[in-house]
Design a protein around this motif. Structure first.
Motif, PDB file in Angstrom:
ATOM      1  N   CYS A  59       0.827  -1.207   0.000  1.00 29.31           N
ATOM      2  CA  CYS A  59       0.000   0.000   0.000  1.00 29.31           C
ATOM      3  C   CYS A  59       0.864   1.260   0.000  1.00 29.31           C
ATOM      4  O   CYS A  59       0.591   2.220  -0.728  1.00 29.31           O
ATOM      5  N   ALA A  95       2.353   1.618  -3.484  1.00 29.16           N
ATOM      6  CA  ALA A  95       1.361   2.068  -4.460  1.00 29.16           C
ATOM      7  C   ALA A  95       1.132   3.568  -4.325  1.00 29.16           C
ATOM      8  O   ALA A  95       1.065   4.303  -5.329  1.00 29.16           O
ATOM      9  N   THR A 131      -5.400   2.947  -8.985  1.00 26.27           N
ATOM     10  CA  THR A 131      -5.229   1.524  -8.679  1.00 26.27           C
ATOM     11  C   THR A 131      -3.907   1.048  -9.247  1.00 26.27           C
ATOM     12  O   THR A 131      -3.602   1.287 -10.420  1.00 26.27           O
ATOM     13  N   VAL A 132      -3.121   0.387  -8.409  1.00 22.37           N
ATOM     14  CA  VAL A 132      -1.782  -0.046  -8.782  1.00 22.37           C
ATOM     15  C   VAL A 132      -1.657  -1.553  -8.550  1.00 22.37           C
ATOM     16  O   VAL A 132      -2.011  -2.057  -7.476  1.00 22.37           O
ATOM     17  N   VAL A 159       0.700  -4.547  -7.727  1.00 21.58           N
ATOM     18  CA  VAL A 159       1.968  -4.650  -7.012  1.00 21.58           C
ATOM     19  C   VAL A 159       2.429  -6.104  -7.031  1.00 21.58           C
ATOM     20  O   VAL A 159       1.781  -6.985  -6.447  1.00 21.58           O
ATOM     21  N   SER A 207      -3.328  -6.152  -5.462  1.00 16.08           N
ATOM     22  CA  SER A 207      -3.902  -4.967  -6.082  1.00 16.08           C
ATOM     23  C   SER A 207      -4.186  -3.955  -4.977  1.00 16.08           C
ATOM     24  O   SER A 207      -4.722  -4.303  -3.925  1.00 16.08           O
TER      25      SER A 207
END
Length: 290
Positions: A234, A237, A250-251, A253, A261
């Motif tokens: 988190c 991101a 939205t990243v 990872v 996600s």
């Protein structure tokens, strides 16, 4: 302590834990689960092995729960009593709390269908809502990412600059062009103790697609390098979005143990990923401390 306490072994993207069912706080009451026992449980040669310990216990049986949960105490029936592998207390773990809910469901302590909208769970980082998805994964409302400065970590003869981010625990998210797979994480990175007086999780990050896809390796305080870190994902991101001038998005990872996600919003951060129980058993009396 009962003669044969039950144990579960599981992981979230290979961030693995020893899970101790203790719903009524009777099995590991008082100081029985001390730092030495945690270290023995997590020992990968002489114990069960894990990045930490999670005790499944109701908040009413955790002495420090009122202090960390405050007015939310009555809303959190369950408390994730989380210890790092070195025996220290941990505030929060995104991979661990997904496994925590998965274990509660597996133990028949909560109903999966009732968790679609999330279950509020107490942690030493405050209350966190965690829920079950239709495809078998789990999501966690991790709270907002809060940046609190910039710092650097010294590792492998190099200095890595990064963003200091709190996810209830401290992180240094360092985006670098150095291939993270080439770095030696067998020794702890050095960092600024004034910025991180309680230690820090250090994430080394390569960008795959700006503001959309990253991969990382992480050195967790009190543990060492782990295969995954949910709070770290988190923090990374968030840092990846900030680096491109964004504050939400939205990243994807990628961690050594799999894929997560992270949805970063203006008010909170949501982590989604798998959780797996590997085995159940009991601790043998001959192994338990006298």
């Amino acid at each position: 302590m009962t003669s044969s306490p039950r144990v579960l072994i599981g992981h979230g993207t290979e961030n693995d834990f020893v899970v101790l069912p203790d719903p009524d706080g009777t099995v590991w009451a008082g100081g029985r689960l001390d730092a030495a026992v945690v270290r023995r449980l997590c020992d990968r040669r002489a114990g069960l092995g894990g990045d930490g310990v999670l005790r499944l216990v109701r908040s009413a049986h955790v002495p420090d729960a009122p202090a960390v949960l405050g007015e939310d105490l009555d809303r959190c029936e369950w408390f994730m009593d989380h210890r790092n592998a070195d025996g220290s207390y941990a505030e929060m773990c995104g991979n661990g709390i997904r496994l925590f809910l998965h274990a509660l469901i597996g133990e028949g302590l909560v109903d999966r269908a009732a968790c679609a909208d999330g279950l509020l769970v107490g942690t030493r980082g405050g209350p966190r809502r965690v829920g079950a998805t239709a495809d078998g994964s789990y999501w966690v409302d991790m709270g907002p990412a809060r940046e609190f400065g910039r710092g650097s970590a010294q590792l492998d003869g190099r200095s890595f600059d990064g963003l200091a981010v709190s996810m209830g625990n401290p992180h240094l998210a360092a985006i670098t062009d150095v291939d993270v797979d080439t770095l030696d994480l067998t020794t702890p990175p050095r960092f600024d103790p004034e910025l991180f007086p309680e230690g820090v999780n250090v994430e080394l990050v390569n960008v795959v697609e700006p503001a959309a896809h990253v991969r990382l390796r992480v050195f967790e305080r009190g543990v060492g390098e782990t295969r995954s870190c949910g709070t770290g994902a988190c923090a990374v991101a968030y840092a990846a979005l900030v680096a491109e001038g964004y504050r939400e998005g939205t990243v994807v990872v990628d961690v050594p143990g799999g894929r997560l996600s992270v949805q970063v919003g203006p008010e909170t951060t949501v982590l989604t990923g798998p959780a797996v129980l590997v085995a159940t058993g009991v601790l043998c009396p001959e192994w338990l401390p006298a």
